[in-house]
Design an enzyme around this catalytic site. Structure first.
Site, PDB file in Angstrom:
ATOM      1  N   ASN A   9       0.766  -1.130   0.021  1.00 17.72           N
ATOM      2  CA  ASN A   9       0.263   0.003  -0.057  1.00 17.72           C
ATOM      3  C   ASN A   9       0.927   1.333  -0.062  1.00 17.72           C
ATOM      4  O   ASN A   9       1.517   1.530   0.978  1.00 17.72           O
ATOM      5  CB  ASN A   9      -0.904   0.014   1.202  1.00 17.72           C
ATOM      6  CG  ASN A   9      -1.814   1.157   1.552  1.00 17.72           C
ATOM      7  OD1 ASN A   9      -1.883   2.110   0.625  1.00 17.72           O
ATOM      8  ND2 ASN A   9      -2.456   1.161   2.618  1.00 17.72           N
ATOM      9  N   LYS A  11       0.071   4.234  -0.465  1.00 16.80           N
ATOM     10  CA  LYS A  11      -0.650   5.495   0.070  1.00 16.80           C
ATOM     11  C   LYS A  11      -0.508   6.756  -0.557  1.00 16.80           C
ATOM     12  O   LYS A  11      -0.468   6.386  -1.826  1.00 16.80           O
ATOM     13  CB  LYS A  11      -0.266   5.678   1.853  1.00 16.80           C
ATOM     14  CG  LYS A  11      -0.345   4.407   2.661  1.00 16.80           C
ATOM     15  CD  LYS A  11       0.065   4.696   4.096  1.00 16.80           C
ATOM     16  CE  LYS A  11      -0.057   3.197   4.851  1.00 16.80           C
ATOM     17  NZ  LYS A  11       0.122   3.405   6.124  1.00 16.80           N
ATOM     18  N   HIS A  95      -9.377   0.789   5.286  1.00 17.91           N
ATOM     19  CA  HIS A  95      -8.313   0.908   5.903  1.00 17.91           C
ATOM     20  C   HIS A  95      -8.416   1.823   7.091  1.00 17.91           C
ATOM     21  O   HIS A  95      -9.236   2.741   6.794  1.00 17.91           O
ATOM     22  CB  HIS A  95      -7.213   1.533   4.689  1.00 17.91           C
ATOM     23  CG  HIS A  95      -5.920   1.545   5.328  1.00 17.91           C
ATOM     24  ND1 HIS A  95      -5.328   2.385   6.275  1.00 17.91           N
ATOM     25  CD2 HIS A  95      -4.585   0.629   5.050  1.00 17.91           C
ATOM     26  CE1 HIS A  95      -3.926   2.246   6.610  1.00 17.91           C
ATOM     27  NE2 HIS A  95      -3.721   1.245   5.893  1.00 17.91           N
ATOM     28  N   GLU A  97      -6.924   4.210   8.286  1.00 18.60           N
ATOM     29  CA  GLU A  97      -6.524   5.676   8.036  1.00 18.60           C
ATOM     30  C   GLU A  97      -7.900   6.263   7.140  1.00 18.60           C
ATOM     31  O   GLU A  97      -8.290   7.357   7.598  1.00 18.60           O
ATOM     32  CB  GLU A  97      -5.466   5.883   7.142  1.00 18.60           C
ATOM     33  CG  GLU A  97      -4.057   5.903   7.904  1.00 18.60           C
ATOM     34  CD  GLU A  97      -3.112   5.251   7.186  1.00 18.60           C
ATOM     35  OE1 GLU A  97      -2.986   5.395   5.817  1.00 18.60           O
ATOM     36  OE2 GLU A  97      -1.816   4.829   7.567  1.00 18.60           O
ATOM     37  N   GLU A 167      -4.984  -5.699  10.753  1.00 12.68           N
ATOM     38  CA  GLU A 167      -4.181  -4.439  10.877  1.00 12.68           C
ATOM     39  C   GLU A 167      -4.313  -3.866  12.422  1.00 12.68           C
ATOM     40  O   GLU A 167      -5.314  -2.851  12.426  1.00 12.68           O
ATOM     41  CB  GLU A 167      -4.205  -3.477   9.800  1.00 12.68           C
ATOM     42  CG  GLU A 167      -4.023  -4.080   8.422  1.00 12.68           C
ATOM     43  CD  GLU A 167      -3.476  -2.942   7.447  1.00 12.68           C
ATOM     44  OE1 GLU A 167      -2.179  -2.992   7.045  1.00 12.68           O
ATOM     45  OE2 GLU A 167      -4.005  -1.918   7.198  1.00 12.68           O
ATOM     46  N   GLY A 173       2.600   2.041  10.791  1.00 11.59           N
ATOM     47  CA  GLY A 173       3.254   3.175  10.689  1.00 11.59           C
ATOM     48  C   GLY A 173       4.170   3.677  11.810  1.00 11.59           C
ATOM     49  O   GLY A 173       4.652   4.711  11.817  1.00 11.59           O
ATOM     50  N   SER A 213       3.662  -2.402  10.682  1.00 12.23           N
ATOM     51  CA  SER A 213       5.209  -2.272  10.614  1.00 12.23           C
ATOM     52  C   SER A 213       5.837  -3.588  10.274  1.00 12.23           C
ATOM     53  O   SER A 213       6.717  -4.102  10.929  1.00 12.23           O
ATOM     54  CB  SER A 213       5.333  -1.799  12.038  1.00 12.23           C
ATOM     55  OG  SER A 213       5.039  -0.460  12.160  1.00 12.23           O
TER      56      SER A 213
HETATM   57  C1  PEP Z   1      -0.745  -0.134   6.099  1.00 12.01           C
HETATM   58  O1  PEP Z   1      -0.835   1.061   6.088  1.00 12.01           O
HETATM   59  O2  PEP Z   1      -1.583  -0.900   5.889  1.00 12.01           O
HETATM   60  C2  PEP Z   1       0.424  -0.255   6.982  1.00 12.01           C
HETATM   61  C3  PEP Z   1       0.510  -1.826   7.188  1.00 12.01           C
HETATM   62  O3  PEP Z   1       1.557   0.285   7.067  1.00 12.01           O
HETATM   63  P1  PEP Z   1       2.705   0.194   7.666  1.00 12.01           P
HETATM   64  O4  PEP Z   1       3.354  -1.350   7.017  1.00 12.01           O
HETATM   65  O5  PEP Z   1       3.814   1.450   7.487  1.00 12.01           O
HETATM   66  O6  PEP Z   1       2.632  -0.199   9.280  1.00 12.01           O
END
Ligand code: PEP
Length: 250
Positions: A9, A11, A95, A97, A167, A173, A213
């Site tokens: 992703n 973003k 997601h 976000e 997630e 992040g 992460s």
């Molecule tokens: C995400 O935004 O779906 C995600 C897992 O981000 P990150 O790997 O940066 O934590």
């Protein structure tokens, strides 16, 4: 069908030319064709990225969101049909976000799921708890509620088409990863809930990704867990070497 997937992703990162350079780097670095690599660039790059990847059977393209209606006077929005017309085959829905910054509710997410499925896009549906819920030990209740209020509204035939991404919001992040024990615990719980709702055949066939992460250092341990089928990767998907190392972590 359950399969090994690493979805990236991007973003709101990369201009079109930077994105196409990254795709070239990922293609040349890539060495594990048994893993499906799904690239989710910004909307503006979908057609060009899909064109670059169209001859590769181990790559596919995803949008990061779609609108909950098919067409109309919704300035600035992008429908599932439009996404499908770019050559993308997947779409990330729900997601954290989007839930946070765009106020997406379960009711909206069900509509998005239905639009995506009607346009023959495979949804990658994200669920996960906040740090407060994890600390209060109510994370499984949150997961159950997110499943019940959105995904479990689907018919068995539609549900079978969906990929789930667990997630934990506190891991996205932040550099904080769920331990493999924590992640496997929730993945197992999700599969058990699916079994209760749709039966064993469907629960064993659904692909469940971990996100938060996930990186080249921790992917191997996470992906070795019985119920973790791969990852949804944010930050580490923006560097070809890191992303490729994750795809080689099975
Ligand atoms: C995400 O935004 O779906 C995600 C897992 O981000 P990150 O790997 O940066 O934590």
């Amino acid at each position: 069908m359950r399969r090994k997937i690493v979805a990236g992703n991007w973003k709101m990162n990369k201009t079109l030319s930077q994105g196409l350079d990254l795709i070239e780097e990922i293609i040349s670095a890539s060495s594990n064709s048994s893993v499906l690599k799904i690239i989710a660039p910004p909307f503006t790059h979908l057609t060009a990225v899909a064109e670059k990847l169209k001859s590769k059977t181990d790559f596919a393209v995803a949008a990061q969101d779609c609108h909950h209606l098919n067409s109309g006077a919704y300035t600035g929005e992008i429908s599932a049909d439009m996404i499908a017309s770019t050559g993308a085959q997947y779409v990330i829905i729900g997601h954290s976000e989007r839930r946070l910054y765009a106020g997406e509710t379960d009711e909206i997410l069900i509509q998005k799921l239905n639009c995506a499925l009607a346009s023959n896009l495979t949804p990658i549906f994200c669920i996960g708890e906040s740090i407060e819920e994890r600390n209060a030990n109510t994370h499984l209740e949150k997961i159950r509620a997110q499943l019940k209020e959105a995904l479990f509204q689907l018919s068995p035939t539609d549900f079978e088409k969906v990929i789930i991404a667990y997630e934990p919001v506190w891991a996205i992040g932040t550099g904080l990863t769920a331990t493999s024990y924590q992640a496997q615990g929730v993945h197992d719980y999700i599969r058990t809930e699916i079994n209760k709702k749709y039966g064993k055949g469907i629960s064993e066939n659904v692909t469940i990704l971990y996100g938060g992460s996930c990186n080249a250092q921790n992917a191997k341990e996470l992906f070795s867990c019985a119920d973790i089928d791969g990852g949804l990767i944010g930050g580490a998907s923006l560097k070809a070497d890191d992303y490729t190392a994750i795809t080689n972590s099975f």
